[in-house]
Design a protein around this motif. Sequence first.
Motif, mmCIF file in Angstrom:
data_model
loop_
_atom_site.group_PDB
_atom_site.id
_atom_site.type_symbol
_atom_site.label_atom_id
_atom_site.label_comp_id
_atom_site.label_asym_id
_atom_site.label_seq_id
_atom_site.Cartn_x
_atom_site.Cartn_y
_atom_site.Cartn_z
ATOM 1 N N VAL A 30 0.845 -1.199 0.000
ATOM 2 C CA VAL A 30 0.000 0.000 0.000
ATOM 3 C C VAL A 30 0.878 1.246 0.000
ATOM 4 O O VAL A 30 0.584 2.239 -0.671
ATOM 5 C CB VAL A 30 -0.919 0.019 1.242
ATOM 6 C CG1 VAL A 30 -1.763 1.278 1.256
ATOM 7 C CG2 VAL A 30 -1.804 -1.213 1.262
ATOM 8 N N TYR A 56 3.054 1.147 -3.548
ATOM 9 C CA TYR A 56 2.270 1.494 -4.738
ATOM 10 C C TYR A 56 0.924 2.103 -4.313
ATOM 11 O O TYR A 56 -0.135 1.529 -4.555
ATOM 12 C CB TYR A 56 2.020 0.253 -5.601
ATOM 13 C CG TYR A 56 3.286 -0.443 -6.030
ATOM 14 C CD1 TYR A 56 4.111 0.100 -7.015
ATOM 15 C CD2 TYR A 56 3.653 -1.659 -5.450
ATOM 16 C CE1 TYR A 56 5.269 -0.535 -7.410
ATOM 17 C CE2 TYR A 56 4.809 -2.316 -5.843
ATOM 18 C CZ TYR A 56 5.617 -1.752 -6.814
ATOM 19 O OH TYR A 56 6.768 -2.384 -7.201
ATOM 20 N N PRO A 57 0.958 3.265 -3.661
ATOM 21 C CA PRO A 57 -0.285 3.823 -3.108
ATOM 22 C C PRO A 57 -1.325 4.159 -4.165
ATOM 23 O O PRO A 57 -2.523 4.022 -3.923
ATOM 24 C CB PRO A 57 0.202 5.087 -2.375
ATOM 25 C CG PRO A 57 1.501 5.433 -3.033
ATOM 26 C CD PRO A 57 2.117 4.139 -3.414
ATOM 27 N N LYS A 58 -0.877 4.594 -5.339
ATOM 28 C CA LYS A 58 -1.848 4.988 -6.372
ATOM 29 C C LYS A 58 -2.643 3.785 -6.875
ATOM 30 O O LYS A 58 -3.880 3.828 -6.938
ATOM 31 C CB LYS A 58 -1.129 5.674 -7.543
ATOM 32 C CG LYS A 58 -2.098 6.182 -8.602
ATOM 33 C CD LYS A 58 -1.431 7.144 -9.566
ATOM 34 C CE LYS A 58 -0.506 6.430 -10.526
ATOM 35 N NZ LYS A 58 -0.041 7.314 -11.618
ATOM 36 N N VAL A 77 -3.077 0.753 -5.490
ATOM 37 C CA VAL A 77 -3.911 0.167 -4.433
ATOM 38 C C VAL A 77 -5.071 1.091 -4.100
ATOM 39 O O VAL A 77 -6.208 0.646 -3.900
ATOM 40 C CB VAL A 77 -3.071 -0.121 -3.171
ATOM 41 C CG1 VAL A 77 -3.955 -0.639 -2.048
ATOM 42 C CG2 VAL A 77 -1.982 -1.145 -3.479
ATOM 43 N N GLY A 78 -4.788 2.400 -4.056
ATOM 44 C CA GLY A 78 -5.824 3.386 -3.730
ATOM 45 C C GLY A 78 -6.950 3.394 -4.755
ATOM 46 O O GLY A 78 -8.132 3.441 -4.397
ATOM 47 N N ILE A 79 -6.595 3.333 -6.033
ATOM 48 C CA ILE A 79 -7.603 3.315 -7.093
ATOM 49 C C ILE A 79 -8.450 2.050 -6.984
ATOM 50 O O ILE A 79 -9.689 2.097 -7.059
ATOM 51 C CB ILE A 79 -6.929 3.398 -8.482
ATOM 52 C CG1 ILE A 79 -6.306 4.779 -8.685
ATOM 53 C CG2 ILE A 79 -7.935 3.103 -9.596
ATOM 54 C CD1 ILE A 79 -5.394 4.864 -9.890
ATOM 55 N N LEU A 133 -8.986 0.046 -4.346
ATOM 56 C CA LEU A 133 -9.810 -0.019 -3.138
ATOM 57 C C LEU A 133 -10.938 1.022 -3.155
ATOM 58 O O LEU A 133 -12.022 0.766 -2.635
ATOM 59 C CB LEU A 133 -8.935 0.175 -1.895
ATOM 60 C CG LEU A 133 -7.976 -0.981 -1.583
ATOM 61 C CD1 LEU A 133 -7.146 -0.663 -0.343
ATOM 62 C CD2 LEU A 133 -8.734 -2.290 -1.384
ATOM 63 N N THR A 134 -10.681 2.178 -3.764
ATOM 64 C CA THR A 134 -11.746 3.186 -3.888
ATOM 65 C C THR A 134 -12.884 2.647 -4.743
ATOM 66 O O THR A 134 -14.065 2.799 -4.409
ATOM 67 C CB THR A 134 -11.196 4.490 -4.502
ATOM 68 O OG1 THR A 134 -10.172 5.016 -3.650
ATOM 69 C CG2 THR A 134 -12.303 5.521 -4.667
ATOM 70 N N ASN A 135 -12.516 2.021 -5.857
ATOM 71 C CA ASN A 135 -13.528 1.399 -6.714
ATOM 72 C C ASN A 135 -14.279 0.289 -5.973
ATOM 73 O O ASN A 135 -15.508 0.202 -6.027
ATOM 74 C CB ASN A 135 -12.874 0.814 -7.971
ATOM 75 C CG ASN A 135 -12.506 1.877 -8.987
ATOM 76 O OD1 ASN A 135 -13.186 2.880 -9.119
ATOM 77 N ND2 ASN A 135 -11.431 1.661 -9.711
ATOM 78 N N MET A 192 -5.008 -6.111 -2.758
ATOM 79 C CA MET A 192 -6.323 -5.472 -2.711
ATOM 80 C C MET A 192 -7.369 -6.394 -2.087
ATOM 81 O O MET A 192 -8.195 -5.962 -1.279
ATOM 82 C CB MET A 192 -6.757 -5.055 -4.122
ATOM 83 C CG MET A 192 -5.970 -3.892 -4.692
ATOM 84 S SD MET A 192 -6.653 -3.272 -6.259
ATOM 85 C CE MET A 192 -6.331 -4.659 -7.360
ATOM 86 N N SER A 237 -8.284 3.229 -13.903
ATOM 87 C CA SER A 237 -6.870 2.829 -13.891
ATOM 88 C C SER A 237 -6.109 3.459 -15.052
ATOM 89 O O SER A 237 -4.966 3.906 -14.901
ATOM 90 C CB SER A 237 -6.747 1.299 -13.986
ATOM 91 O OG SER A 237 -7.411 0.667 -12.924
#
Length: 307
Positions: free
Chosen positions: A38, A41-43, A45-47, A49-51, A106, A225
């Motif tokens: 996390v 590669y925050p971007k 994983v963030g994308i 998990l947000t989805n 994820m 993505s």
Amino acid sequence: MENLEIVTLVNTVIVPICLFFIMMGMGLTLVTDDFKRVLKYPKAVGIGLTNQLLLLPVIGFALANIMPLEPEYAVGVMLLALCPGGTTSNLFTYLAKGDVALSVTMTAIASIITVFSIPIVLSLSLIHFMGEGSEFQLPILKTVITLILLTIIPISIGMLVKRFAPTFADNSQRYVSRFGVIFLSFLVLFLCYVQRSTIVEAFFATGPVSLLLNLSTMALGYYTSKWFGLNLAQRTSVTLEVGLQNSTLSIFMALSLFANYKMSITPAIYTLIMFLTAGILVRVFSAKYHKRQKIEIENGVLASRQL
């Protein structure tokens, strides 16, 4: 009477035990560094998990309200939309040449977060679709404990096996992953058999919303993505992670928490659809991967000749 005993056995014993082993199989693929991804590669994983955790439930709720569904079928949509991805998404990501490590990360993080989010949102969904005085009530604390026992505990056991017996874990997890797909397939067939008198009607009732949910969430995963500049392998992972839900968990909740087969039909029909669309995507993403690989090899050969 004999059929009733079989149905009860499946609902209360077979499904929970198999779900436990499937989640343990996920743990067999995990090490603590997977959770550190996390930060690495925050971007990506963030994308993902947000989805998965925010946009997917919103889309599911919107479709459940827009489409002409009976209340039990609408709750089935929410059961799906609130669940994390499962080992199925990890397996299809591997087949599609996606970023398996990202997919596993994820799935693991979402599996932990949804233990606490599912009971709350699902309880509100029951009130919305079934009415305030409905016979279907969801004790939040009991549900959290049940989900912990069937997700976090087996995942933790799997991680311990991976930590202290890595060779055994590596050899076992591929079989557990395949077992998850096979068991889910048999579970769907079992549900179709139990509901055989109404299955055709149920398919026409829940098929369109299941297809819309699957296609819209996969498109959401892919294009968000792409817009945020993730590479092909990461886009593949996010697309499949958002589009392939843990149907086994959603069916378990319908059968064990509510003892309602009608609520399980939407996840069952969704499973058939997601296997089909995921199979198509595996071919598409694999072709993209091989084409890109071929171009990179040709460019490398050309560059070496120029030197």
